[in-house]
Scaffold this motif. Structure first.
Motif, mmCIF file in Angstrom:
data_model
loop_
_atom_site.group_PDB
_atom_site.id
_atom_site.type_symbol
_atom_site.label_atom_id
_atom_site.label_comp_id
_atom_site.label_asym_id
_atom_site.label_seq_id
_atom_site.Cartn_x
_atom_site.Cartn_y
_atom_site.Cartn_z
ATOM 1 N N ASN A 114 11.581 -15.463 -61.955
ATOM 2 C CA ASN A 114 11.656 -14.881 -63.295
ATOM 3 C C ASN A 114 11.475 -15.944 -64.370
ATOM 4 N N ASP A 115 12.057 -17.117 -64.126
ATOM 5 C CA ASP A 115 11.892 -18.214 -65.079
ATOM 6 C C ASP A 115 10.439 -18.682 -65.117
ATOM 7 N N LEU A 116 9.798 -18.679 -63.946
ATOM 8 C CA LEU A 116 8.421 -19.154 -63.836
ATOM 9 C C LEU A 116 7.460 -18.270 -64.625
ATOM 10 N N ILE A 117 7.581 -16.937 -64.460
ATOM 11 C CA ILE A 117 6.621 -16.031 -65.093
ATOM 12 C C ILE A 117 6.849 -15.891 -66.594
ATOM 13 N N ARG A 118 7.906 -16.475 -67.086
ATOM 14 C CA ARG A 118 8.138 -16.469 -68.534
ATOM 15 C C ARG A 118 7.447 -17.647 -69.220
ATOM 16 N N ARG A 119 6.855 -18.533 -68.433
ATOM 17 C CA ARG A 119 6.210 -19.711 -68.985
ATOM 18 C C ARG A 119 4.708 -19.467 -69.195
ATOM 19 N N GLU A 120 4.207 -19.905 -70.326
ATOM 20 C CA GLU A 120 2.770 -19.776 -70.581
ATOM 21 C C GLU A 120 1.961 -20.528 -69.536
ATOM 22 N N GLU A 121 2.485 -21.646 -69.070
ATOM 23 C CA GLU A 121 1.782 -22.468 -68.083
ATOM 24 C C GLU A 121 1.475 -21.665 -66.819
ATOM 25 N N PHE A 122 2.414 -20.804 -66.391
ATOM 26 C CA PHE A 122 2.192 -19.970 -65.207
ATOM 27 C C PHE A 122 0.965 -19.086 -65.404
ATOM 28 N N TRP A 123 0.870 -18.444 -66.568
ATOM 29 C CA TRP A 123 -0.224 -17.515 -66.820
ATOM 30 C C TRP A 123 -1.545 -18.244 -67.061
ATOM 31 N N GLU A 124 -1.481 -19.435 -67.646
ATOM 32 C CA GLU A 124 -2.694 -20.224 -67.809
ATOM 33 C C GLU A 124 -3.251 -20.650 -66.454
ATOM 34 N N ASN A 125 -2.370 -21.066 -65.553
ATOM 35 C CA ASN A 125 -2.805 -21.443 -64.196
ATOM 36 C C ASN A 125 -3.350 -20.242 -63.448
ATOM 37 N N LEU A 126 -2.723 -19.080 -63.637
ATOM 38 C CA LEU A 126 -3.193 -17.867 -62.975
ATOM 39 C C LEU A 126 -4.583 -17.495 -63.472
ATOM 40 N N TRP A 127 -4.826 -17.648 -64.779
ATOM 41 C CA TRP A 127 -6.158 -17.351 -65.318
ATOM 42 C C TRP A 127 -7.202 -18.248 -64.662
ATOM 43 N N HIS A 128 -6.921 -19.545 -64.544
ATOM 44 C CA HIS A 128 -7.857 -20.474 -63.897
ATOM 45 C C HIS A 128 -8.110 -20.055 -62.442
ATOM 46 N N GLU A 129 -7.089 -19.569 -61.777
ATOM 47 C CA GLU A 129 -7.244 -19.141 -60.381
ATOM 48 C C GLU A 129 -8.130 -17.904 -60.289
ATOM 49 N N ILE A 130 -7.945 -16.952 -61.187
ATOM 50 C CA ILE A 130 -8.783 -15.746 -61.205
ATOM 51 C C ILE A 130 -10.240 -16.119 -61.426
ATOM 52 N N VAL A 131 -10.491 -16.990 -62.385
ATOM 53 C CA VAL A 131 -11.864 -17.423 -62.681
ATOM 54 C C VAL A 131 -12.475 -18.144 -61.490
ATOM 55 N N GLU A 132 -11.725 -19.047 -60.881
ATOM 56 C CA GLU A 132 -12.224 -19.841 -59.758
ATOM 57 C C GLU A 132 -12.593 -18.977 -58.563
ATOM 58 N N ASN A 133 -11.895 -17.871 -58.371
ATOM 59 C CA ASN A 133 -12.110 -17.006 -57.211
ATOM 60 C C ASN A 133 -13.029 -15.814 -57.488
ATOM 61 N N SER A 185 -7.282 -7.466 -62.321
ATOM 62 C CA SER A 185 -6.551 -8.736 -62.383
ATOM 63 C C SER A 185 -6.474 -9.246 -63.819
ATOM 64 N N LEU A 186 -7.588 -9.155 -64.557
ATOM 65 C CA LEU A 186 -7.596 -9.632 -65.937
ATOM 66 C C LEU A 186 -6.748 -8.737 -66.832
ATOM 67 N N LEU A 187 -6.748 -7.445 -66.551
ATOM 68 C CA LEU A 187 -5.918 -6.523 -67.331
ATOM 69 C C LEU A 187 -4.444 -6.871 -67.167
ATOM 70 N N LEU A 188 -4.016 -7.073 -65.923
ATOM 71 C CA LEU A 188 -2.629 -7.443 -65.661
ATOM 72 C C LEU A 188 -2.319 -8.821 -66.245
ATOM 73 N N TRP A 189 -3.295 -9.726 -66.138
ATOM 74 C CA TRP A 189 -3.097 -11.062 -66.694
ATOM 75 C C TRP A 189 -2.896 -10.994 -68.202
ATOM 76 N N CYS A 190 -3.743 -10.238 -68.892
ATOM 77 C CA CYS A 190 -3.618 -10.095 -70.342
ATOM 78 C C CYS A 190 -2.229 -9.601 -70.721
ATOM 79 N N PHE A 191 -1.773 -8.594 -70.009
ATOM 80 C CA PHE A 191 -0.482 -7.994 -70.314
ATOM 81 C C PHE A 191 0.632 -9.027 -70.152
ATOM 82 N N GLY A 192 0.631 -9.747 -69.011
ATOM 83 C CA GLY A 192 1.673 -10.736 -68.750
ATOM 84 C C GLY A 192 1.623 -11.911 -69.706
ATOM 85 N N TYR A 193 0.424 -12.398 -69.980
ATOM 86 C CA TYR A 193 0.266 -13.557 -70.861
ATOM 87 C C TYR A 193 0.725 -13.222 -72.277
ATOM 88 N N LEU A 194 0.369 -12.034 -72.756
ATOM 89 C CA LEU A 194 0.735 -11.647 -74.112
ATOM 90 C C LEU A 194 2.244 -11.463 -74.244
#
Length: 280
Positions: A5-24, A201-210
């Motif tokens: 829960n602490d991890l997903i509250r950090r912007e860094e988590f979502w930024e890393n997830l975005w890079h992973e989505i793009v890479e894959n 994936s991007l839809l869920l990412w947008c929601f979480g990041y925002l």
């Protein structure tokens, strides 16, 4: 659980997830690693790109109507349509707002829209040929909209959208398809793997990041269905330009057309879209 829960509250988590989505995701990866190839593609195909949505102007009018009914845009609003392409959405937005600035880096796309604006006598659409991330207007717009525009769906893109908006920002994303497209069949034959769709994936990412950034986005689903009719030679030219982005020549595309046995270029597109917006 607390650590997660602490991890997903950090912007860094979502930024890393975005890079992973793009890479894959092959398509997204090339859009960020080879932007010049994509620019050449859009300049080559021009308004043909919108033809793959079927009746794209009807789609633009329906989406603009939804935005108006939901109070996302209003009659007094100045709207920015980033990555406007051939202007299919800008034309609809112009009916429900004070003015629309249609922004795209493809000279062929904006030239097509400029010609339509002049031909139809539309006086509240202003066309700008410039890169989204370099665009610096004198004042922000009331509402900024990015429809099917990958460059905006990123940490950097969201910051830019918010910099350009005074009231709210809007994304239009495709998150699933109800039928197998010609593009998917060709992609499997030419590239050797299915074109993994990053939409959900991007839809869920947008929601979480925002949410992590203190925003509270809202979402509406939209089902789109339309018949597509393109001349065979036009579709062949389109996909020659499309697969050149991934490094494949014309012969590979022509061979794939034969193997997939594309004899008709008339079919129905059926897909699900999501309109996501948040207050500035």
């Amino acid at each position: 659980m607390k650590k997660f829960n602490d991890l997903i509250r950090r912007e860094e988590f979502w930024e890393n997830l975005w890079h992973e989505i793009v890479e894959n995701t092959v398509v997204l990866k090339t859009q960020w690693s080879n932007p010049e190839r994509w620019k050449q593609f859009y300049d080559t195909v021009g308004p043909m790109f919108a033809d793959l949505w079927g009746d794209s102007e009807r789609l633009g009018m329906e989406i603009a109507g939804l935005l108006y009914r939901e109070g996302i845009i209003g009659e007094e609003d100045r709207v920015l349509d980033v990555g406007c392409g051939s202007g299919w959405l800008s034309l609809g937005l112009a009916r429900f707002s004070s003015s629309v600035t249609a922004l795209d880096y493809s000279s062929k796309m904006v030239q097509h829209l400029s010609n339509m604006v002049i031909k139809r006598g539309i006086n509240n659409i202003y066309v700008v040929n410039e890169d989204f991330l370099n665009f610096s207007p004198e004042e922000p717009f009331d509402v900024v909209i990015a429809a099917f525009f990958p460059q905006a769906v990123s940490p950097e893109g969201i910051l830019k959208l918010e910099h350009l908006a005074r009231k709210r920002c809007v994304f239009l994303l495709q998150y699933s398809k109800s039928n197998i497209s010609i593009q998917q069949k060709l992609f499997e034959h030419i590239v050797g793997q299915p074109p993994l769709s990053p939409g959900l994936s991007l839809l869920l990412w947008c929601f979480g990041y925002l949410i992590t950034r203190g925003r509270f986005p809202e979402i509406r689903k939209w089902h789109w269905e339309s018949k597509i009719n393109m001349a065979f030679e036009e579709m062949l030219s389109f996909y020659k330009a499309y697969f050149a982005v991934f490094g494949f020549d014309e012969n590979a595309v022509m061979e794939a057309f034969k193997r997939v046995n594309i004899s008709s270029t008339s079919f129905v597109l059926s897909c699900n879209l999501a309109v996501l917006w948040w207050e500035k």
